[in-house]
Scaffold this motif. Sequence first.
Motif, PDB file in Angstrom:
ATOM      1  N   GLY A 110       0.784  -1.059   0.044  1.00 34.27           N
ATOM      2  CA  GLY A 110       0.154   0.071  -0.015  1.00 34.27           C
ATOM      3  C   GLY A 110       0.820   1.277   0.090  1.00 34.27           C
ATOM      4  N   GLY A 111       0.191   2.406   0.423  1.00 26.41           N
ATOM      5  CA  GLY A 111       1.065   3.579   0.426  1.00 26.41           C
ATOM      6  C   GLY A 111      -0.012   4.751   0.558  1.00 26.41           C
ATOM      7  N   SER A 112       0.373   5.785  -0.376  1.00 21.87           N
ATOM      8  CA  SER A 112      -0.407   7.036  -0.359  1.00 21.87           C
ATOM      9  C   SER A 112      -1.781   6.791  -0.824  1.00 21.87           C
ATOM     10  N   PRO A 113      -2.923   7.179  -0.256  1.00 25.01           N
ATOM     11  CA  PRO A 113      -4.224   7.098  -0.821  1.00 25.01           C
ATOM     12  C   PRO A 113      -4.337   8.042  -2.149  1.00 25.01           C
ATOM     13  N   VAL A 114      -3.761   9.188  -2.057  1.00 27.02           N
ATOM     14  CA  VAL A 114      -3.717  10.183  -3.377  1.00 27.02           C
ATOM     15  C   VAL A 114      -2.927   9.493  -4.468  1.00 27.02           C
ATOM     16  N   GLN A 115      -1.849   8.879  -4.282  1.00 24.76           N
ATOM     17  CA  GLN A 115      -1.224   8.190  -5.463  1.00 24.76           C
ATOM     18  C   GLN A 115      -2.059   6.977  -6.002  1.00 24.76           C
ATOM     19  N   SER A 116      -2.620   6.380  -5.153  1.00 22.99           N
ATOM     20  CA  SER A 116      -3.578   5.237  -5.563  1.00 22.99           C
ATOM     21  C   SER A 116      -4.577   5.703  -6.133  1.00 22.99           C
ATOM     22  N   GLY A 117      -5.294   6.749  -5.751  1.00 22.22           N
ATOM     23  CA  GLY A 117      -6.390   7.314  -6.315  1.00 22.22           C
ATOM     24  C   GLY A 117      -6.123   7.962  -7.663  1.00 22.22           C
ATOM     25  N   TYR A 118      -5.067   8.423  -7.758  1.00 24.59           N
ATOM     26  CA  TYR A 118      -4.717   8.911  -9.147  1.00 24.59           C
ATOM     27  C   TYR A 118      -4.705   7.973 -10.276  1.00 24.59           C
ATOM     28  N   ILE A 119      -3.893   6.716  -9.904  1.00 19.60           N
ATOM     29  CA  ILE A 119      -3.754   5.615 -10.748  1.00 19.60           C
ATOM     30  C   ILE A 119      -5.184   4.995 -11.105  1.00 19.60           C
ATOM     31  N   ASN A 120      -6.023   4.567  -9.942  1.00 23.07           N
ATOM     32  CA  ASN A 120      -7.592   4.248 -10.087  1.00 23.07           C
ATOM     33  C   ASN A 120      -8.259   5.251 -10.900  1.00 23.07           C
ATOM     34  N   ASP A 121      -8.241   6.396 -10.905  1.00 25.64           N
ATOM     35  CA  ASP A 121      -8.931   7.294 -11.917  1.00 25.64           C
ATOM     36  C   ASP A 121      -8.405   7.116 -13.251  1.00 25.64           C
ATOM     37  N   PRO A 134      -8.956  -4.931 -22.512  1.00 23.86           N
ATOM     38  CA  PRO A 134      -9.116  -5.312 -20.817  1.00 23.86           C
ATOM     39  C   PRO A 134      -8.068  -4.745 -20.136  1.00 23.86           C
ATOM     40  N   LEU A 135      -7.992  -4.791 -18.809  1.00 27.34           N
ATOM     41  CA  LEU A 135      -7.042  -4.638 -18.001  1.00 27.34           C
ATOM     42  C   LEU A 135      -7.343  -5.674 -16.880  1.00 27.34           C
ATOM     43  N   TYR A 136      -6.196  -6.415 -16.519  1.00 26.00           N
ATOM     44  CA  TYR A 136      -6.396  -7.465 -15.367  1.00 26.00           C
ATOM     45  C   TYR A 136      -5.127  -6.966 -14.431  1.00 26.00           C
ATOM     46  N   ALA A 137      -5.631  -7.135 -12.978  1.00 27.42           N
ATOM     47  CA  ALA A 137      -4.679  -7.154 -11.990  1.00 27.42           C
ATOM     48  C   ALA A 137      -4.177  -8.463 -11.647  1.00 27.42           C
ATOM     49  N   VAL A 138      -3.080  -8.703 -11.314  1.00 25.86           N
ATOM     50  CA  VAL A 138      -2.551 -10.045 -10.865  1.00 25.86           C
ATOM     51  C   VAL A 138      -1.827  -9.681  -9.768  1.00 25.86           C
ATOM     52  N   ILE A 139      -1.887 -10.476  -8.606  1.00 26.16           N
ATOM     53  CA  ILE A 139      -1.250 -10.226  -7.158  1.00 26.16           C
ATOM     54  C   ILE A 139      -0.499 -11.177  -7.026  1.00 26.16           C
ATOM     55  N   THR A 140       0.821 -10.895  -6.525  1.00 27.20           N
ATOM     56  CA  THR A 140       1.832 -11.822  -6.531  1.00 27.20           C
ATOM     57  C   THR A 140       2.031 -12.105  -4.694  1.00 27.20           C
ATOM     58  N   ASP A 141       2.814 -11.607  -4.098  1.00 25.45           N
ATOM     59  CA  ASP A 141       3.023 -11.796  -2.721  1.00 25.45           C
ATOM     60  C   ASP A 141       1.853 -11.109  -1.757  1.00 25.45           C
ATOM     61  N   ILE A 142       1.661  -9.678  -2.130  1.00 25.77           N
ATOM     62  CA  ILE A 142       0.772  -8.965  -1.265  1.00 25.77           C
ATOM     63  C   ILE A 142       0.198  -7.813  -1.962  1.00 25.77           C
ATOM     64  N   ILE A 150      -5.983   0.146  -6.248  1.00 23.66           N
ATOM     65  CA  ILE A 150      -5.561   0.217  -7.643  1.00 23.66           C
ATOM     66  C   ILE A 150      -6.325  -1.088  -8.309  1.00 23.66           C
ATOM     67  N   ALA A 151      -6.017  -2.099  -7.704  1.00 21.57           N
ATOM     68  CA  ALA A 151      -6.463  -3.168  -8.338  1.00 21.57           C
ATOM     69  C   ALA A 151      -8.116  -3.538  -8.560  1.00 21.57           C
ATOM     70  N   ALA A 152      -8.777  -2.726  -7.605  1.00 24.12           N
ATOM     71  CA  ALA A 152     -10.196  -2.566  -7.738  1.00 24.12           C
ATOM     72  C   ALA A 152     -10.903  -2.006  -9.064  1.00 24.12           C
ATOM     73  N   ALA A 153     -10.040  -1.337  -9.722  1.00 18.36           N
ATOM     74  CA  ALA A 153     -10.386  -0.817 -11.109  1.00 18.36           C
ATOM     75  C   ALA A 153     -10.244  -1.820 -12.200  1.00 18.36           C
ATOM     76  N   ALA A 154      -9.660  -2.816 -11.845  1.00 17.54           N
ATOM     77  CA  ALA A 154      -9.301  -3.928 -13.010  1.00 17.54           C
ATOM     78  C   ALA A 154     -10.536  -4.671 -13.438  1.00 17.54           C
ATOM     79  N   ASP A 155     -10.595  -4.997 -14.660  1.00 26.11           N
ATOM     80  CA  ASP A 155     -11.757  -5.792 -15.178  1.00 26.11           C
ATOM     81  C   ASP A 155     -11.795  -7.185 -14.301  1.00 26.11           C
ATOM     82  N   GLN A 156     -10.712  -7.612 -14.085  1.00 27.74           N
ATOM     83  CA  GLN A 156     -10.614  -8.836 -13.153  1.00 27.74           C
ATOM     84  C   GLN A 156      -9.444  -8.934 -12.387  1.00 27.74           C
TER      85      GLN A 156
END
Length: 316
Positions: A110-121, A134-142, A150-156
């Motif tokens: 995680g980290g800055s909510p502002v930086q994460s918000g910019y990417i999500n938008d 399409p855009l997919y988010a793939v999680i590795t360790d955490i 950020i991941a929540a904005a992905a298609d899957q």
Amino acid sequence: MTEPKDNENWERETINKLAFAAITEQRRARRWTLVFRGLVLVWLFSFLALAIIGEQEANLELGAHTALIEIKGVISDDAEASADNVVTALRKAFKNKHAAAVILRINSPGGSPVQSGYINDEIIRLRNKYPDKPLYAVITDICASGGYYIAAAADQIYADKASLVGSIGVIMNGFGFTGTMDKLGVERRLLTAGEHKGFLDPFSPLKKEEVTHIKQQLDNLHSQFIDVVKNGRGDRLADDEKLFSGYIWSGEKSVELGLVDALGSSSYVAREIVGEEKLVDYTVRPSFVDRFAERIGASMGKSISATVGLESLQLK
């Protein structure tokens, strides 16, 4: 009388020969030093030129592929996983007509909510602009907190069964030293203009109204986070009040809760879901020249500091 003169001439000639030999040797050594330095410079410039050419060639069109963007480490404006870097990579990947899909490979606490918000938008904007990509988010360790934001904005979203996912919450922490100061007999002198300018000062007692205020702000940020997750995941989320409590879950459990769609790696998604097995990395990273200059600068700085006796001096 002639013998002393001969001795004097012999000694003088010997000294002159030794002096000229030393000068000649110094000149020869200086010439070799210059030659060596010149060769080193030629090697460095050649190495840099080849590296630059290699980077330029790597950016040429590569045919059909799946674009890969890494989000690794803490999400911050001065980190590699900054909004500027990630957004730049996203725009290039979506714009490239040869990229069949985009994969965000996330390994972040995680980290800055502002930086994460910019990417999500930006993800939402690009998905609307390029609806067929399409855009997919793939999680590795955490993928926790801002990473999941950020991941929540992905298609899957895909993860490994042992990945750690979630931590949908907001935190602010610190320390209080008022008791320690009392024991040491230290008096705190804090001057402010504005009644609450020094709120949450670690050397001052907590005030109830200030704690209430900051909790309201944290609740507001938490509500924003929850809305982002609900908008991104929709009906896939399980009806579980603990989802937004700040807990984390394994990737396997996250599938049950609707935080993750299925288990899988980047290679799996590219091969089985996208249909384009070739992955092309779009991640914005420091160029070879920048990394090389940074290392050279750090080495020179350390050498200079050691020379003048400041090797242990640090600015913090």
